[in-house]
Scaffold this active site. Sequence first.
Site, PDB file in Angstrom:
ATOM      1  N   SER A 221      -8.824 -35.890  18.887  1.00  0.00           N
ATOM      2  CA  SER A 221     -10.083 -36.210  17.943  1.00  0.00           C
ATOM      3  C   SER A 221     -10.086 -37.628  17.538  1.00  0.00           C
ATOM      4  O   SER A 221     -10.244 -38.527  18.293  1.00  0.00           O
ATOM      5  CB  SER A 221      -9.750 -34.979  16.682  1.00  0.00           C
ATOM      6  OG  SER A 221     -10.990 -35.073  15.823  1.00  0.00           O
ATOM      7  N   GLU A 340     -16.079 -27.131  21.109  1.00  0.00           N
ATOM      8  CA  GLU A 340     -15.366 -27.997  20.040  1.00  0.00           C
ATOM      9  C   GLU A 340     -16.053 -27.727  18.629  1.00  0.00           C
ATOM     10  O   GLU A 340     -15.186 -28.001  17.746  1.00  0.00           O
ATOM     11  CB  GLU A 340     -15.880 -29.240  20.350  1.00  0.00           C
ATOM     12  CG  GLU A 340     -15.152 -29.879  21.764  1.00  0.00           C
ATOM     13  CD  GLU A 340     -13.762 -30.321  21.451  1.00  0.00           C
ATOM     14  OE1 GLU A 340     -13.321 -30.147  20.117  1.00  0.00           O
ATOM     15  OE2 GLU A 340     -13.181 -30.739  22.416  1.00  0.00           O
ATOM     16  N   HIS A 453     -12.164 -26.797  18.628  1.00  0.00           N
ATOM     17  CA  HIS A 453     -11.469 -28.124  18.277  1.00  0.00           C
ATOM     18  C   HIS A 453     -10.008 -28.176  18.108  1.00  0.00           C
ATOM     19  O   HIS A 453      -9.690 -27.473  17.005  1.00  0.00           O
ATOM     20  CB  HIS A 453     -12.256 -28.914  17.109  1.00  0.00           C
ATOM     21  CG  HIS A 453     -11.971 -30.378  17.183  1.00  0.00           C
ATOM     22  ND1 HIS A 453     -12.200 -31.334  18.101  1.00  0.00           N
ATOM     23  CD2 HIS A 453     -11.466 -31.001  16.073  1.00  0.00           C
ATOM     24  CE1 HIS A 453     -11.889 -32.401  17.676  1.00  0.00           C
ATOM     25  NE2 HIS A 453     -11.710 -32.418  16.353  1.00  0.00           N
TER      26      HIS A 453
END
EC number: 3.1.1.1
Length: 549
Positions: A221, A340, A453
């Site tokens: 991320s 995600e 994610h």
Amino acid sequence: MWLCALVWASLAVCPIWGHPSSPPVVDTTKGKVLGKYVSLEGFTQPVAVFLGVPFAKPPLGSLRFAPPEPAEPWSFVKNTTTYPPMCSQDGVVGKLLADMLSTGKESIPLEFSEDCLYLNIYSPADLTKNSRLPVMVWIHGGGLIIGGASPYSGLALSAHENVVVVTIQYRLGIWGLFSTGDEHSRGNWAHLDQLAALRWVQDNIANFGGNPDSVTIFGESAGGVSVSALVLSPLAKNLFHRAISESGVVLTTNLDKKNTQAVAQMIATLSGCNNTSSAAMVQCLRQKTEAELLELTVKLDNTSMSTVIDGVVLPKTPEEILTEKSFNTVPYIVGFNKQEFGWIIPTMMGNLLSEGRMNEKMASSFLKRFSPNLNISESVIPAIIEKYLRGTDDPAKKKELLLDMFSDVFFGIPAVLMSRSLRDAGAPTYMYEFQYRPSFVSDQRPQTVQGDHGDEIFSVFGTPFLKEGASEEETNLSKLVMKFWANFARNGNPNGEGLPHWPKYDQKEGYLQIGATTQQAQKLKGEEVAFWTELLAKNPPQTEHTEHT
């Protein structure tokens, strides 16, 4: 140790403190540090763990909104056996992220402080020998506003793959990003902290059994974005030799569109530091207490602060640097997860799209609201709805498809564009898409979400070997992913004996789908990249462009 063995018989890990006979003490350039040994079941050599090793002076007083400076030396043996405080952040959201993504069994005490420039080291080496093992430096995620090093245990990865794992911290939020757009506060303090940690690794990691000439930076991320920013930064030259960006690259963030002065002015107004000059504003903000800045952080729109084109860490926009091929062309793995925007990001954003259903009118108004974040003009919204939503009449499916669109824009397409640029500059590049639902995720998450994610983190860090409850399939997937990542850290190539073949990302655009079934495929997001490239070429967004002077 029989009690430990009895109580934790169901677990894969049993810590054995003080084994071998005395705890590890290592020399650094600033002084000695004391660690502890932790053993993992099935391994005779324990892992030497050092927690909270300082790599810079506390960034307080005049060092707030300033480049980090080397730590002061000490003459005693510093005890580095307890987790350091995480950098100042919104504690409620920070705890939520730590709970969701913690890879180890141990509960991490959540303390926050402006004094936070510390790193953790996990070394499986025999410290009496000159081992020179590959080094893997983890940069945590959290949008550059939350997170910390300690939720990510390097214990399993270091033991299973015989690598030294280092997890680092860096200033977050206003402390890590505040910029006036000029020399008084250039910004990018977070990235300067990351660079300082990498310099510390170069100077010290040999004494922990690591090889300073074989350093891989990896992150997820905002950590993945940071990795790519360091790849593009001239300041990072020779500080690392390979890179892995998981679910985030610097192209995700539209850096050239950020209006630095406007953000600084908003901060000045909210803080009562509404002075006429940048110098006075910075001086005023340095007088604020940590609590006052934290209160300001909670008031701020978190998306308003980011990495900036400061002329120092990033001399030009990422797009310009990539076009000119003037960056650190190291071997690079770039990837993202299948969904995600499956659950964790909407949840962290306050249950984004909380309605279970979606129609075109709702989607259109939603896209209008988010058009600045998506870097699109409102005129293209009908084309986006046509592309993503018209294939179904099911309102629940339409919501899923809209979330897929967000996944493409923020993760998939930037990753592919970055990979193409890396490939074209001659950097050996590998791409993946992760497609698996870990057993360690929240029960609140819908069962249909596969590859949300952050999901790959549990495989990368060997969580099935640290927490109970993993299936044989999940355990084997983690072994596979750790092997791929560590092979890459060793050789700049993830492939190895007995592993599914991972093709290099070349003109054929081969990549690896990683999950319950791991297999090669081609043209990851190829159709979507073509759609967005053409759409934005015909309808460029009208946004301001500001750079540092």
